[in-house]
Design a protein around this motif. Sequence first.
Motif, PDB file in Angstrom:
ATOM      1  N   VAL A 180     -18.386  40.851  -3.924  1.00  0.00           N
ATOM      2  CA  VAL A 180     -17.766  40.494  -5.208  1.00  0.00           C
ATOM      3  C   VAL A 180     -17.542  41.763  -6.035  1.00  0.00           C
ATOM      4  CG1 VAL A 180     -18.184  39.326  -7.415  1.00  0.00           C
ATOM      5  CG2 VAL A 180     -18.689  38.151  -5.253  1.00  0.00           C
ATOM      6  N   ARG A 181     -18.582  42.580  -6.130  1.00  0.00           N
ATOM      7  CA  ARG A 181     -18.475  43.796  -6.944  1.00  0.00           C
ATOM      8  C   ARG A 181     -17.374  44.721  -6.422  1.00  0.00           C
ATOM      9  NH1 ARG A 181     -22.482  48.973  -7.206  1.00  0.00           N
ATOM     10  NH2 ARG A 181     -21.553  49.918  -9.068  1.00  0.00           N
ATOM     11  N   GLU A 182     -17.367  44.946  -5.096  1.00  0.00           N
ATOM     12  CA  GLU A 182     -16.361  45.847  -4.515  1.00  0.00           C
ATOM     13  C   GLU A 182     -14.950  45.335  -4.763  1.00  0.00           C
ATOM     14  OE1 GLU A 182     -17.260  46.452  -0.374  1.00  0.00           O
ATOM     15  OE2 GLU A 182     -19.255  47.219  -0.897  1.00  0.00           O
ATOM     16  N   HIS A 183     -14.777  44.027  -4.669  1.00  0.00           N
ATOM     17  CA  HIS A 183     -13.420  43.503  -4.856  1.00  0.00           C
ATOM     18  C   HIS A 183     -12.978  43.600  -6.316  1.00  0.00           C
ATOM     19  CE1 HIS A 183     -10.054  41.785  -2.733  1.00  0.00           C
ATOM     20  NE2 HIS A 183      -9.769  41.185  -3.887  1.00  0.00           N
ATOM     21  N   TYR A 184     -13.905  43.357  -7.232  1.00  0.00           N
ATOM     22  CA  TYR A 184     -13.570  43.570  -8.653  1.00  0.00           C
ATOM     23  C   TYR A 184     -13.069  44.999  -8.877  1.00  0.00           C
ATOM     24  CZ  TYR A 184     -15.474  39.455 -11.177  1.00  0.00           C
ATOM     25  OH  TYR A 184     -15.698  38.210 -11.714  1.00  0.00           O
ATOM     26  N   LEU A 185     -13.799  45.967  -8.334  1.00  0.00           N
ATOM     27  CA  LEU A 185     -13.417  47.372  -8.532  1.00  0.00           C
ATOM     28  C   LEU A 185     -12.065  47.662  -7.896  1.00  0.00           C
ATOM     29  CD1 LEU A 185     -16.934  49.011  -8.023  1.00  0.00           C
ATOM     30  CD2 LEU A 185     -15.623  48.891 -10.169  1.00  0.00           C
ATOM     31  N   ALA A 186     -11.785  47.028  -6.761  1.00  0.00           N
ATOM     32  CA  ALA A 186     -10.484  47.227  -6.113  1.00  0.00           C
ATOM     33  C   ALA A 186      -9.358  46.638  -6.975  1.00  0.00           C
ATOM     34  CB  ALA A 186     -10.489  46.584  -4.728  1.00  0.00           C
ATOM     35  N   LEU A 187      -9.599  45.482  -7.568  1.00  0.00           N
ATOM     36  CA  LEU A 187      -8.579  44.879  -8.443  1.00  0.00           C
ATOM     37  C   LEU A 187      -8.264  45.816  -9.613  1.00  0.00           C
ATOM     38  CD1 LEU A 187      -9.834  41.162  -8.628  1.00  0.00           C
ATOM     39  CD2 LEU A 187      -7.779  42.003  -7.459  1.00  0.00           C
ATOM     40  N   ALA A 188      -9.313  46.389 -10.198  1.00  0.00           N
ATOM     41  CA  ALA A 188      -9.111  47.292 -11.338  1.00  0.00           C
ATOM     42  C   ALA A 188      -8.376  48.560 -10.904  1.00  0.00           C
ATOM     43  CB  ALA A 188     -10.459  47.640 -11.968  1.00  0.00           C
ATOM     44  N   ALA A 189      -8.720  49.068  -9.732  1.00  0.00           N
ATOM     45  CA  ALA A 189      -8.072  50.296  -9.250  1.00  0.00           C
ATOM     46  C   ALA A 189      -6.587  50.057  -8.973  1.00  0.00           C
ATOM     47  CB  ALA A 189      -8.771  50.783  -7.984  1.00  0.00           C
ATOM     48  N   ASP A 190      -6.237  48.831  -8.579  1.00  0.00           N
ATOM     49  CA  ASP A 190      -4.837  48.507  -8.265  1.00  0.00           C
ATOM     50  C   ASP A 190      -3.965  48.394  -9.507  1.00  0.00           C
ATOM     51  OD1 ASP A 190      -5.159  48.475  -5.592  1.00  0.00           O
ATOM     52  OD2 ASP A 190      -5.204  46.290  -5.377  1.00  0.00           O
ATOM     53  N   ASP A 191      -4.567  48.158 -10.669  1.00  0.00           N
ATOM     54  CA  ASP A 191      -3.788  47.897 -11.886  1.00  0.00           C
ATOM     55  C   ASP A 191      -4.515  48.505 -13.095  1.00  0.00           C
ATOM     56  OD1 ASP A 191      -1.972  46.918 -13.682  1.00  0.00           O
ATOM     57  OD2 ASP A 191      -2.404  44.789 -13.325  1.00  0.00           O
ATOM     58  N   PRO A 192      -4.701  49.837 -13.102  1.00  0.00           N
ATOM     59  CA  PRO A 192      -5.571  50.467 -14.110  1.00  0.00           C
ATOM     60  C   PRO A 192      -5.096  50.245 -15.544  1.00  0.00           C
ATOM     61  CG  PRO A 192      -4.388  52.122 -12.814  1.00  0.00           C
ATOM     62  CD  PRO A 192      -4.157  50.813 -12.143  1.00  0.00           C
ATOM     63  N   GLY A 193      -3.819  50.028 -15.768  1.00  0.00           N
ATOM     64  CA  GLY A 193      -3.328  49.835 -17.129  1.00  0.00           C
ATOM     65  C   GLY A 193      -3.810  48.556 -17.777  1.00  0.00           C
ATOM     66  N   ARG A 194      -4.282  47.619 -16.968  1.00  0.00           N
ATOM     67  CA  ARG A 194      -4.677  46.319 -17.517  1.00  0.00           C
ATOM     68  C   ARG A 194      -6.186  46.118 -17.493  1.00  0.00           C
ATOM     69  NH1 ARG A 194      -4.593  41.317 -16.009  1.00  0.00           N
ATOM     70  NH2 ARG A 194      -4.186  41.753 -13.812  1.00  0.00           N
ATOM     71  N   TYR A 195      -6.927  47.125 -17.042  1.00  0.00           N
ATOM     72  CA  TYR A 195      -8.393  46.984 -16.934  1.00  0.00           C
ATOM     73  C   TYR A 195      -9.104  48.068 -17.724  1.00  0.00           C
ATOM     74  CZ  TYR A 195      -7.942  43.650 -13.086  1.00  0.00           C
ATOM     75  OH  TYR A 195      -7.637  42.551 -12.316  1.00  0.00           O
ATOM     76  N   LEU A 196     -10.238  47.694 -18.294  1.00  0.00           N
ATOM     77  CA  LEU A 196     -11.213  48.657 -18.788  1.00  0.00           C
ATOM     78  C   LEU A 196     -12.476  48.410 -17.974  1.00  0.00           C
ATOM     79  CD1 LEU A 196     -12.287  50.749 -20.867  1.00  0.00           C
ATOM     80  CD2 LEU A 196     -13.035  48.788 -22.252  1.00  0.00           C
ATOM     81  N   VAL A 197     -12.879  49.398 -17.196  1.00  0.00           N
ATOM     82  CA  VAL A 197     -14.093  49.267 -16.377  1.00  0.00           C
ATOM     83  C   VAL A 197     -15.221  50.021 -17.074  1.00  0.00           C
ATOM     84  CG1 VAL A 197     -15.132  49.648 -14.108  1.00  0.00           C
ATOM     85  CG2 VAL A 197     -12.669  49.198 -14.297  1.00  0.00           C
ATOM     86  N   VAL A 198     -16.320  49.311 -17.326  1.00  0.00           N
ATOM     87  CA  VAL A 198     -17.455  49.923 -18.029  1.00  0.00           C
ATOM     88  C   VAL A 198     -18.720  49.666 -17.214  1.00  0.00           C
ATOM     89  CG1 VAL A 198     -18.701  50.102 -20.216  1.00  0.00           C
ATOM     90  CG2 VAL A 198     -16.334  49.331 -20.222  1.00  0.00           C
ATOM     91  N   ASP A 199     -19.567  50.682 -17.148  1.00  0.00           N
ATOM     92  CA  ASP A 199     -20.864  50.552 -16.484  1.00  0.00           C
ATOM     93  C   ASP A 199     -21.728  49.568 -17.280  1.00  0.00           C
ATOM     94  OD1 ASP A 199     -23.412  50.810 -15.480  1.00  0.00           O
ATOM     95  OD2 ASP A 199     -23.486  52.995 -15.649  1.00  0.00           O
ATOM     96  N   ALA A 200     -22.035  48.424 -16.648  1.00  0.00           N
ATOM     97  CA  ALA A 200     -22.802  47.382 -17.345  1.00  0.00           C
ATOM     98  C   ALA A 200     -24.238  47.803 -17.631  1.00  0.00           C
ATOM     99  CB  ALA A 200     -22.800  46.100 -16.511  1.00  0.00           C
ATOM    100  N   GLY A 201     -24.675  48.909 -17.049  1.00  0.00           N
ATOM    101  CA  GLY A 201     -26.033  49.392 -17.288  1.00  0.00           C
ATOM    102  C   GLY A 201     -26.194  50.189 -18.564  1.00  0.00           C
ATOM    103  N   LEU A 202     -25.079  50.467 -19.234  1.00  0.00           N
ATOM    104  CA  LEU A 202     -25.160  51.191 -20.509  1.00  0.00           C
ATOM    105  C   LEU A 202     -25.732  50.284 -21.596  1.00  0.00           C
ATOM    106  CD1 LEU A 202     -21.653  52.923 -20.426  1.00  0.00           C
ATOM    107  CD2 LEU A 202     -23.882  54.060 -20.197  1.00  0.00           C
ATOM    108  N   PRO A 203     -26.238  50.875 -22.693  1.00  0.00           N
ATOM    109  CA  PRO A 203     -26.706  50.040 -23.801  1.00  0.00           C
ATOM    110  C   PRO A 203     -25.574  49.159 -24.347  1.00  0.00           C
ATOM    111  CG  PRO A 203     -27.437  52.311 -24.075  1.00  0.00           C
ATOM    112  CD  PRO A 203     -26.466  52.305 -22.929  1.00  0.00           C
ATOM    113  N   ALA A 204     -25.917  47.948 -24.751  1.00  0.00           N
ATOM    114  CA  ALA A 204     -24.900  46.971 -25.170  1.00  0.00           C
ATOM    115  C   ALA A 204     -24.005  47.511 -26.283  1.00  0.00           C
ATOM    116  CB  ALA A 204     -25.593  45.674 -25.606  1.00  0.00           C
ATOM    117  N   GLN A 205     -24.585  48.225 -27.252  1.00  0.00           N
ATOM    118  CA  GLN A 205     -23.769  48.717 -28.373  1.00  0.00           C
ATOM    119  C   GLN A 205     -22.794  49.797 -27.926  1.00  0.00           C
ATOM    120  OE1 GLN A 205     -23.354  47.351 -31.179  1.00  0.00           O
ATOM    121  NE2 GLN A 205     -25.112  45.959 -31.288  1.00  0.00           N
TER     122      GLN A 205
END
Length: 217
Positions: A180-205
């Motif tokens: 699931v994770r790998e495919h999400y990243l592939a979707l974002a890589a295919d259409d970077p203008g429509r995605y913001l990818v953020v490391d979910a391990g960062l602090p929420a704020q």
Amino acid sequence: MTRSGCSRGAELSGASHRLAPVFIAFEGGDGAGKTTQIQLLRDRLVAAGREVVLTREPGGTPLGQQIREVLLHGDHVAPRAEALLFAADRAHHVATVVRPALERGATVLQDRYMDSSIAYQGAGRELDPAEIKGLSLWATEELLPDLTVLLDVTPELGRARRGEVHDRLEQEADDFHARVREHYLALAADDPGRYLVVDAGLPAQEIAARVAKEVQL
Ligand code: T5A
């Protein structure tokens, strides 16, 4: 214009969001922090005077809540039936909640959308992701988000955050969640203008600040 006449909401061609996005989907593995981020963004948008509709899939309508119960807490569902039930929930949700909200000028913040089906049923269940995408495009009359925020979470961190109670999908093994994770990243890589990818391990704020910048707040 989309087919339904919404003033925004990207066309199938995948136009990037040069205007402030109004249809924003949050995606990611279980426990990524979507609910947390949606609430933080909602507060900022409301403070800026915007009408905000906060909704989710599955279960953003009364019919959808029944489908959600079957999908997440019922007995075994065959993979293709599972894919069709998520698509049915989506079709009804878009027709009765999302499109009407966009048409009256509200900003829609949505917890999961068609990328969840592509990643979970397409890659996780190993059905054909292209066919699963086609099913959701048909169900929604090709309504795409202006912006998809992908909170990228490892299966290990997601599991640690989920707590004790697990639904049918959460119970799947780590290799399912890794696909699931790998495919999400592939979707974002295919259409970077429509995605913001953020490391979910960062602090929420910190995540919230990055999302707010992307949403032009
Ligand atoms: N599904 C869904 C499909 O298979 N196909 C589909 O088409 C669709 C639409 C839905 C399930 O259905 C599947 C995917 C899912 O398995 P759900 O009940 O909607 O299930 O559950 P999730 O979407 O996975 O939501 P969760 O509630 O599990 O996770 P969230 O919303 O991503 O995370 P959140 O915000 O609740 O946070 C989880 C915990 O982490 C903490 C929070 O305080 C909370 O305790 N947290 C953080 N801690 C540290 N740092 C941060 N940055 C944090 N952010 C949150």
